[in-house]
Design a protein around this motif. Structure first.
Motif, PDB file in Angstrom:
ATOM      1  N   GLU A  86      -6.166 -10.752   4.642  1.00 54.18           N
ATOM      2  CA  GLU A  86      -4.780 -10.774   4.231  1.00 54.18           C
ATOM      3  C   GLU A  86      -4.736 -11.436   2.867  1.00 54.18           C
ATOM      4  O   GLU A  86      -5.104 -12.600   2.708  1.00 54.18           O
ATOM      5  N   ARG A 150      -1.379  -3.145   2.127  1.00 54.36           N
ATOM      6  CA  ARG A 150      -1.102  -3.974   3.300  1.00 54.36           C
ATOM      7  C   ARG A 150      -0.256  -5.188   2.917  1.00 54.36           C
ATOM      8  O   ARG A 150       0.656  -5.591   3.636  1.00 54.36           O
ATOM      9  N   ALA A 154       3.540  -5.853   4.265  1.00 52.14           N
ATOM     10  CA  ALA A 154       3.887  -7.077   4.994  1.00 52.14           C
ATOM     11  C   ALA A 154       5.054  -7.796   4.334  1.00 52.14           C
ATOM     12  O   ALA A 154       5.988  -8.253   5.014  1.00 52.14           O
ATOM     13  N   HIS A 157       8.288  -6.304   5.047  1.00 53.65           N
ATOM     14  CA  HIS A 157       8.616  -6.357   6.478  1.00 53.65           C
ATOM     15  C   HIS A 157       8.604  -4.970   7.109  1.00 53.65           C
ATOM     16  O   HIS A 157       9.431  -4.654   7.970  1.00 53.65           O
ATOM     17  N   GLN A 159       6.324  -3.386   9.240  1.00 50.83           N
ATOM     18  CA  GLN A 159       5.159  -3.510  10.107  1.00 50.83           C
ATOM     19  C   GLN A 159       4.926  -2.226  10.900  1.00 50.83           C
ATOM     20  O   GLN A 159       5.874  -1.515  11.217  1.00 50.83           O
TER      21      GLN A 159
END
Length: 215
Positions: A86, A150, A154, A157, A159
């Motif tokens: 991440e 990614r 994220a 928001h 997902q």
């Protein structure tokens, strides 16, 4: 047969990346523009859970979402991480695309001023993906694009939906999610599920069997 270095199971047809993986990278690059629009409208402060107040009477939280500002500021400098990480701290979308475009221009010797003016960094990367599939470093490029996508997803928001089960295609091992599946013969569509890796769709009896396996 040459196996795709990105998905590690499909035929790459004498290249290093299969057509499905290249199409997936194109999709992620296109979605980056949508995420950038969403983030532009999402500069409200991030929820941190910090309740202490600083002197004289001001909260310690900054008045804007710092991560989003960094991602939208071309002057921000990226930190290169692997595709499974991440990304922290956040990457600048524009600077990262500029960095990647400059790398590809150098690899393909596209150094003339005319070539550099002909396309934006985003468009240059998008239109260069087929050429990139002919080099082993396509995995490095895929990792950068996937990591940036990614991170943006994220922060926006957006997902992914919960998985339904595991793909039944031998050797795939992908996760299956709810999706609208189109019939290849008559063009009709219905609600079903689709593998996020090999893109196989499940409807009707196959969908029932998949649900039984997942239960």
């Amino acid at each position: 047969m040459s196996t795709c270095l990105i998905c590690d199971h499909r035929d790459a047809h004498h290249r290093y990346a299969c057509h499905a993986c290249i199409a997936d990278l194109r999709r992620k690059l296109r979605e980056l523009l949508d995420y950038e629009d969403i983030l532009t409208a999402s500069t409200a402060p991030a929820a941190t859970g910090i309740t202490d107040r600083g002197a004289p009477g001001h909260a310690s939280q900054p008045p804007i979402n710092v991560d989003v500002v960094v991602m939208l500021d071309r002057r921000s400098r990226p930190v290169m991480l692997g595709p499974d990480c991440e990304p922290q701290p956040p990457w600048s979308i524009r600077h990262q695309l500029h960095h990647v475009a400059a790398w590809l221009r150098a690899e393909f010797d596209d150094t003339s001023p005319r070539t550099q003016r002909a396309a934006t960094d985003w468009a240059y990367v998008l239109t260069s993906l087929d050429r990139c599939a002919g080099d082993e470093w396509i995995t490095d490029l895929a990792g950068i694009i996937d990591g940036l996508w990614r991170q943006a997803r994220a922060r926006a928001h957006d997902q992914p939906p919960p998985q339904v089960g595991e793909c039944r295609t031998p050797g795939c091992g992908g996760r299956v999610y709810r999706a609208t599946v189109r019939d290849a013969e008559d063009g009709s569509s219905c609600e079903g599920v689709r593998c996020g890796q090999c893109r196989r769709g499940y409807v009707g009896l196959e969908l029932v069997e998949l649900a039984v396996e997942a239960s």
